[in-house]
Structure formats: C-alpha cells, structure tokens
Design a protein around this motif. Structure first.
Motif, PDB file in Angstrom:
ATOM      1  N   PRO A 176       0.827  -1.210   0.000  1.00 13.55           N
ATOM      2  CA  PRO A 176       0.000   0.000   0.000  1.00 13.55           C
ATOM      3  C   PRO A 176       0.858   1.255   0.000  1.00 13.55           C
ATOM      4  CG  PRO A 176       0.007  -1.008   2.178  1.00 13.55           C
ATOM      5  CD  PRO A 176       0.712  -1.970   1.262  1.00 13.55           C
ATOM      6  N   ILE A 177       0.430   2.259  -0.759  1.00 11.96           N
ATOM      7  CA  ILE A 177       1.178   3.504  -0.889  1.00 11.96           C
ATOM      8  C   ILE A 177       0.505   4.602  -0.075  1.00 11.96           C
ATOM      9  CG2 ILE A 177       1.906   5.318  -2.485  1.00 11.96           C
ATOM     10  CD1 ILE A 177       2.122   3.189  -4.648  1.00 11.96           C
ATOM     11  N   MET A 178       1.293   5.332   0.690  1.00 11.98           N
ATOM     12  CA  MET A 178       0.836   6.514   1.427  1.00 11.98           C
ATOM     13  C   MET A 178       1.504   7.733   0.813  1.00 11.98           C
ATOM     14  SD  MET A 178       1.392   7.496   5.465  1.00 11.98           S
ATOM     15  CE  MET A 178       3.095   8.034   5.251  1.00 11.98           C
ATOM     16  N   ILE A 179       0.713   8.727   0.443  1.00  6.11           N
ATOM     17  CA  ILE A 179       1.269   9.938  -0.155  1.00  6.11           C
ATOM     18  C   ILE A 179       1.452  11.002   0.917  1.00  6.11           C
ATOM     19  CG2 ILE A 179      -1.021  10.823  -0.783  1.00  6.11           C
ATOM     20  CD1 ILE A 179       2.271  11.292  -2.724  1.00  6.11           C
ATOM     21  N   GLY A 180       2.623  11.631   0.920  1.00  2.74           N
ATOM     22  CA  GLY A 180       2.897  12.685   1.890  1.00  2.74           C
ATOM     23  C   GLY A 180       2.952  14.031   1.195  1.00  2.74           C
ATOM     24  N   SER A 181       1.786  14.618   0.908  1.00  2.00           N
ATOM     25  CA  SER A 181       1.744  15.906   0.213  1.00  2.00           C
ATOM     26  C   SER A 181       0.404  16.578   0.444  1.00  2.00           C
ATOM     27  CB  SER A 181       1.966  15.721  -1.291  1.00  2.00           C
ATOM     28  OG  SER A 181       1.839  16.953  -1.982  1.00  2.00           O
ATOM     29  N   ASN A 182       0.435  17.916   0.504  1.00  2.00           N
ATOM     30  CA  ASN A 182      -0.789  18.713   0.511  1.00  2.00           C
ATOM     31  C   ASN A 182      -0.921  19.553  -0.754  1.00  2.00           C
ATOM     32  OD1 ASN A 182      -1.887  18.011   3.121  1.00  2.00           O
ATOM     33  ND2 ASN A 182      -0.175  19.127   4.018  1.00  2.00           N
ATOM     34  N   GLY A 183       0.015  19.376  -1.698  1.00  2.00           N
ATOM     35  CA  GLY A 183      -0.015  20.140  -2.929  1.00  2.00           C
ATOM     36  C   GLY A 183      -1.112  19.661  -3.863  1.00  2.00           C
ATOM     37  N   ARG A 197      -1.454  19.644  -7.094  1.00  2.00           N
ATOM     38  CA  ARG A 197      -1.028  18.906  -8.279  1.00  2.00           C
ATOM     39  C   ARG A 197      -0.669  17.468  -7.937  1.00  2.00           C
ATOM     40  NH1 ARG A 197       3.848  20.681 -12.480  1.00  2.00           N
ATOM     41  NH2 ARG A 197       3.625  18.898 -13.908  1.00  2.00           N
ATOM     42  N   VAL A 198       0.111  17.286  -6.872  1.00  2.00           N
ATOM     43  CA  VAL A 198       0.501  15.937  -6.477  1.00  2.00           C
ATOM     44  C   VAL A 198      -0.715  15.153  -5.979  1.00  2.00           C
ATOM     45  CG1 VAL A 198       1.877  14.577  -4.854  1.00  2.00           C
ATOM     46  CG2 VAL A 198       2.880  16.562  -6.005  1.00  2.00           C
ATOM     47  N   LEU A 199      -1.593  15.804  -5.222  1.00  2.00           N
ATOM     48  CA  LEU A 199      -2.795  15.118  -4.754  1.00  2.00           C
ATOM     49  C   LEU A 199      -3.631  14.626  -5.929  1.00  2.00           C
ATOM     50  CD1 LEU A 199      -3.999  17.305  -1.748  1.00  2.00           C
ATOM     51  CD2 LEU A 199      -3.099  14.975  -1.659  1.00  2.00           C
ATOM     52  N   ARG A 200      -3.840  15.498  -6.901  1.00  2.00           N
ATOM     53  CA  ARG A 200      -4.694  15.129  -8.025  1.00  2.00           C
ATOM     54  C   ARG A 200      -4.109  13.939  -8.800  1.00  2.00           C
ATOM     55  NH1 ARG A 200      -8.809  17.397 -11.012  1.00  2.00           N
ATOM     56  NH2 ARG A 200      -8.883  16.753 -13.196  1.00  2.00           N
ATOM     57  N   MET A 201      -2.790  13.876  -8.931  1.00  2.00           N
ATOM     58  CA  MET A 201      -2.188  12.794  -9.710  1.00  2.00           C
ATOM     59  C   MET A 201      -2.120  11.483  -8.938  1.00  2.00           C
ATOM     60  SD  MET A 201       1.965  13.542  -9.784  1.00  2.00           S
ATOM     61  CE  MET A 201       1.847  15.263 -10.241  1.00  2.00           C
ATOM     62  N   THR A 202      -2.210  11.539  -7.580  1.00  3.40           N
ATOM     63  CA  THR A 202      -2.019  10.317  -6.797  1.00  3.40           C
ATOM     64  C   THR A 202      -3.283   9.766  -6.146  1.00  3.40           C
ATOM     65  OG1 THR A 202      -1.397  11.631  -4.848  1.00  3.40           O
ATOM     66  CG2 THR A 202       0.396  10.858  -6.281  1.00  3.40           C
ATOM     67  N   VAL A 203      -4.278  10.602  -5.844  1.00  2.00           N
ATOM     68  CA  VAL A 203      -5.449  10.094  -5.111  1.00  2.00           C
ATOM     69  C   VAL A 203      -6.223   9.002  -5.855  1.00  2.00           C
ATOM     70  CG1 VAL A 203      -5.765  12.114  -3.627  1.00  2.00           C
ATOM     71  CG2 VAL A 203      -6.924  12.015  -5.867  1.00  2.00           C
ATOM     72  N   PRO A 204      -6.142   8.904  -7.175  1.00  2.00           N
ATOM     73  CA  PRO A 204      -6.829   7.755  -7.778  1.00  2.00           C
ATOM     74  C   PRO A 204      -6.230   6.410  -7.383  1.00  2.00           C
ATOM     75  CG  PRO A 204      -6.414   9.446  -9.436  1.00  2.00           C
ATOM     76  CD  PRO A 204      -5.625   9.812  -8.211  1.00  2.00           C
ATOM     77  N   TYR A 205      -5.009   6.406  -6.828  1.00  2.35           N
ATOM     78  CA  TYR A 205      -4.285   5.152  -6.666  1.00  2.35           C
ATOM     79  C   TYR A 205      -3.830   4.833  -5.244  1.00  2.35           C
ATOM     80  CZ  TYR A 205      -3.839   6.482 -11.573  1.00  2.35           C
ATOM     81  OH  TYR A 205      -4.108   6.901 -12.843  1.00  2.35           O
ATOM     82  N   VAL A 206      -3.665   5.836  -4.382  1.00  2.00           N
ATOM     83  CA  VAL A 206      -3.028   5.575  -3.090  1.00  2.00           C
ATOM     84  C   VAL A 206      -4.003   4.997  -2.085  1.00  2.00           C
ATOM     85  CG1 VAL A 206      -1.283   7.361  -3.437  1.00  2.00           C
ATOM     86  CG2 VAL A 206      -3.434   7.943  -2.268  1.00  2.00           C
ATOM     87  N   ALA A 207      -3.441   4.318  -1.075  1.00  2.00           N
ATOM     88  CA  ALA A 207      -4.241   3.760   0.010  1.00  2.00           C
ATOM     89  C   ALA A 207      -4.402   4.738   1.160  1.00  2.00           C
ATOM     90  CB  ALA A 207      -3.598   2.472   0.526  1.00  2.00           C
ATOM     91  N   ALA A 208      -3.449   5.682   1.297  1.00  2.00           N
ATOM     92  CA  ALA A 208      -3.457   6.569   2.463  1.00  2.00           C
ATOM     93  C   ALA A 208      -2.817   7.905   2.125  1.00  2.00           C
ATOM     94  CB  ALA A 208      -2.735   5.919   3.643  1.00  2.00           C
ATOM     95  N   TRP A 209      -3.173   8.894   2.915  1.00  2.00           N
ATOM     96  CA  TRP A 209      -2.620  10.246   2.818  1.00  2.00           C
ATOM     97  C   TRP A 209      -2.103  10.653   4.180  1.00  2.00           C
ATOM     98  CZ3 TRP A 209      -4.881  14.159   5.818  1.00  2.00           C
ATOM     99  CH2 TRP A 209      -4.373  15.453   5.621  1.00  2.00           C
ATOM    100  N   ASN A 210      -1.012  11.442   4.196  1.00  2.00           N
ATOM    101  CA  ASN A 210      -0.475  11.951   5.454  1.00  2.00           C
ATOM    102  C   ASN A 210      -0.475  13.464   5.459  1.00  2.00           C
ATOM    103  OD1 ASN A 210       2.157  12.935   7.104  1.00  2.00           O
ATOM    104  ND2 ASN A 210       1.163  11.200   8.093  1.00  2.00           N
ATOM    105  N   SER A 211      -0.824  14.030   6.605  1.00  2.00           N
ATOM    106  CA  SER A 211      -0.985  15.479   6.740  1.00  2.00           C
ATOM    107  C   SER A 211       0.340  16.231   6.835  1.00  2.00           C
ATOM    108  CB  SER A 211      -1.774  15.788   8.012  1.00  2.00           C
ATOM    109  OG  SER A 211      -0.980  15.499   9.154  1.00  2.00           O
ATOM    110  N   ASP A 212       1.447  15.514   7.088  1.00  2.00           N
ATOM    111  CA  ASP A 212       2.697  16.113   7.537  1.00  2.00           C
ATOM    112  C   ASP A 212       2.494  16.589   8.984  1.00  2.00           C
ATOM    113  OD1 ASP A 212       5.361  16.785   7.471  1.00  2.00           O
ATOM    114  OD2 ASP A 212       5.182  18.294   5.915  1.00  2.00           O
ATOM    115  N   TRP A 213       3.377  17.461   9.485  1.00  2.00           N
ATOM    116  CA  TRP A 213       3.388  17.774  10.910  1.00  2.00           C
ATOM    117  C   TRP A 213       2.235  18.677  11.305  1.00  2.00           C
ATOM    118  CZ3 TRP A 213       6.266  14.685  13.543  1.00  2.00           C
ATOM    119  CH2 TRP A 213       7.380  14.103  12.927  1.00  2.00           C
TER     120      TRP A 213
END
Length: 327
Positions: free
Chosen positions: A189-196, A198-214
């Motif tokens: 499973p892939i977790m994306i670490g971004s709030n941007g 552009r990156v969110l739009r390209m990855t949310v179709p595929y990732v299992a999780a998102w991280n808020s950062d600090w």
C-alpha cells in the motif's frame, strides 16, 4: 490500509506509530547506533505501538546552521533490518524521497522489504524538499512534480500489476517486471505525503493513504482533509477509500536520566517543511489529544517523541493503556 478509520490494537480508536531516532544526536542528544535502534524497535513492539517510522534523508543543513550538518542513517537499509528483527509492527519510510532512487528499483526494494516483513510495509512516497542534500549528493531538484509523476506511475504500476513499459522525459523502463512477487497480491500500500493540489490530483486515484505532515492539534486536520476530498471529487474517487494519517510531535513530561541531552532536531527544528510547536501534557492529556485526532477522521498517527529513548517509549505505554480503555 483503507479509507475508513481503523483502530490498531483491540479497543484503540486509531493506530499509534512512533518515529525511531535515526538522525545524529536525536536520541536525547546522542547519535543512535544500530543496536540502539534495534532495542527501541523491540521496546516499541513490547509496549504496544502499532508502527515504526523513519526519515528518508541523506543529510540535513538547517537554516542558519548550514556549516553544522546533521547526518542520518540510510532509511531502506534500516527498514530491511527492522523487517527481519520485528514481529508485529508495521514499518514505513516517512516518506521515501523518490528522486534518490530509480523508481523501478525502489518498487523492487519495497516488494523485497514487504516479503522480509511478512506484509507489514507501508510505502510512504514524497517528492523531496531539502535542497542541500540534493546538491550535496548530486540529485536534480528541478521539475519536482513532473519527475514525481513519472516515477509514481512506474512504482504504482509495478507494485499493482507487476509489469510496466514506460517512456517518459525523465524515466524510461522497457518490459520491466517485478519478480518474484511479495506476500500481498495487490502490492504494497502507498501513502502519499503531500498537501499540494497537483501531487494530490495525480495520486489520489491510486493511493491507500494520505499523510498530513506535521500538525500540532486535531483542529488543523479538517481543512487539510478537504483538499484531499476535493482532489478525490475531481478525479471521481470516493474520498472514504483513502485512509487519513497525521504526524504529531510530542514533548514528554520526563527526561531520560541516562541521557540528559536534548535532540538536535526537536521542537521547532524537527524534520519537515513547516516547523511546529510540540504538544505536551500528562498521560491523560496526551491520550485525549490522540482521541481528538481519531474524532476528526485520522486513523493512524506517527509520533515524534522527545525523548526518543527507551525511557520515553516505556513512559508512553501509559498513554497507550488509557487510549485502549477509551475505545
């Protein structure tokens, strides 16, 4: 990993992970050796943490102190070692900097570590941000989003289907296959670490999780999660399918009597793009803080504890016990 909030151990409202000190002078002012890291991982499993996390950096040169570099052990080497020497906890890089490694090789490394761990790896991915280490180690920092998109396409394709043939501007792979496959048919499973956006739009179709950062407090989470929800709506994915995680810095109300120093990168200078003020409190207050994260939809937190020592991890067991009772 999935979209709905999932607890860790029985009765726990969210999973609680902990950072291992792998950076110079972050173990109450001392530099951790492999034996220290291995001991802390064992203690973390024993007291009830759900996951272990570590930075994927090469060197830090902090603002105003560029002439005083701070080193770090290589992340994936340690992940492989911990995969072999732990039994229960999940493991992950926070987050793996894609430009540091060929993306097809990174997918193969992730599949191998997942095999060693018996299916306990979470693959956190990010585009990188700390310019000095890119310059020092000879990696390009231009066109970060474009490079990330190409690399992500290769990594995700290999982990999910086992095959990729890709021609991009920055990366090319020909008839690439991921063999043998690890323990999970659908891949790591892939977790994306971004709030941007552009990156969110390209990855949310595929990732299992998102991280808020600090973050400092649960109240910071809803506006950040709305960005994820908006990106999901834009690409037609159900937002509930993506697990939400958050990183939290905590200053414990103790000091380790065996190590009286303070981490060189604690508090306002902890690793991350945006410095934050650590949370504080006694065991009841910290348990309530974590309940607050669960209440706003966070299902997994990654804690940077100060002190990051055996004494600190063992003290935090009292917080986990209170959290488990809260359900």
């Amino acid at each position: 990993m999935g979209g709905a909030a999932k607890s860790g151990q029985a009765g726990r409202p969210l999973k609680v992970g902990v950072w291992l000190p792998t950076i110079e002078r972050t173990m109450a002012g001392e530099t951790p050796r492999w034996t220290d890291i291995q001991t802390l991982a064992r203690v973390a499993e024993d007291v009830g943490f759900d996951s272990l996390w570590m930075s994927d950096h090469l060197i830090y040169r902090l603002p105003g102190r560029e002439d005083q570099p701070v080193g770090i052990w290589e992340c994936w080497s340690l992940l492989a070692a911990l995969a072999a020497t732990t039994q229960r906890v999940q493991l992950g890089p926070f987050v793996s900097c894609i430009p540091f490694r060929n993306p097809a090789l990174l997918a193969k490394m992730a599949e191998t570590v997942d095999e060693i761990s018996g299916g306990r790896l979470i693959l956190g991915l990010g585009a990188g941000w700390h310019e000095p280490e890119f310059r020092n180690f000879g990696y390009p920092l231009d066109h970060r989003a474009a490079r990330f998109q190409e690399a992500f396409t290769i990594i995700h394709g290999l982990l999910t289907t086992g095959k990729v043939d890709y021609e991009g501007r920055y990366y090319q792979v020909r008839e690439c296959e991921l063999r043998p496959r690890g323990p999970r048919p659908n891949g790591v499973p892939i977790m994306i670490g971004s709030n941007g956006p552009r990156v969110l739009r390209m990855t949310v179709p595929y990732v299992a999780a998102w991280n808020s950062d600090w973050t400092t407090h649960p109240s910071e989470i809803p506006p950040l999660m709305e960005r994820v929800d908006a990106a999901c709506r834009d690409v037609g994915r159900d937002p509930a399918e993506i697990e939400r995680t958050a990183a939290v810095q905590i200053d414990l109300p103790i000091r380790d009597p065996a190590r009286s120093g303070r981490a060189v990168m604690s508090g306002a200078t902890a690793p991350g793009v945006n410095p934050v003020q650590p949370a504080t409190g006694d065991a009841d207050e910290l348990a309530e803080l974590l309940r607050g994260y669960a209440a706003v939809g966070i299902s997994h937190v990654q804690l940077w504890l100060e002190p990051a020592t055996t004494a600190g991890f063992e003290w935090f067991a009292s917080v986990l016990e209170r959290l488990d009772r809260s359900g």
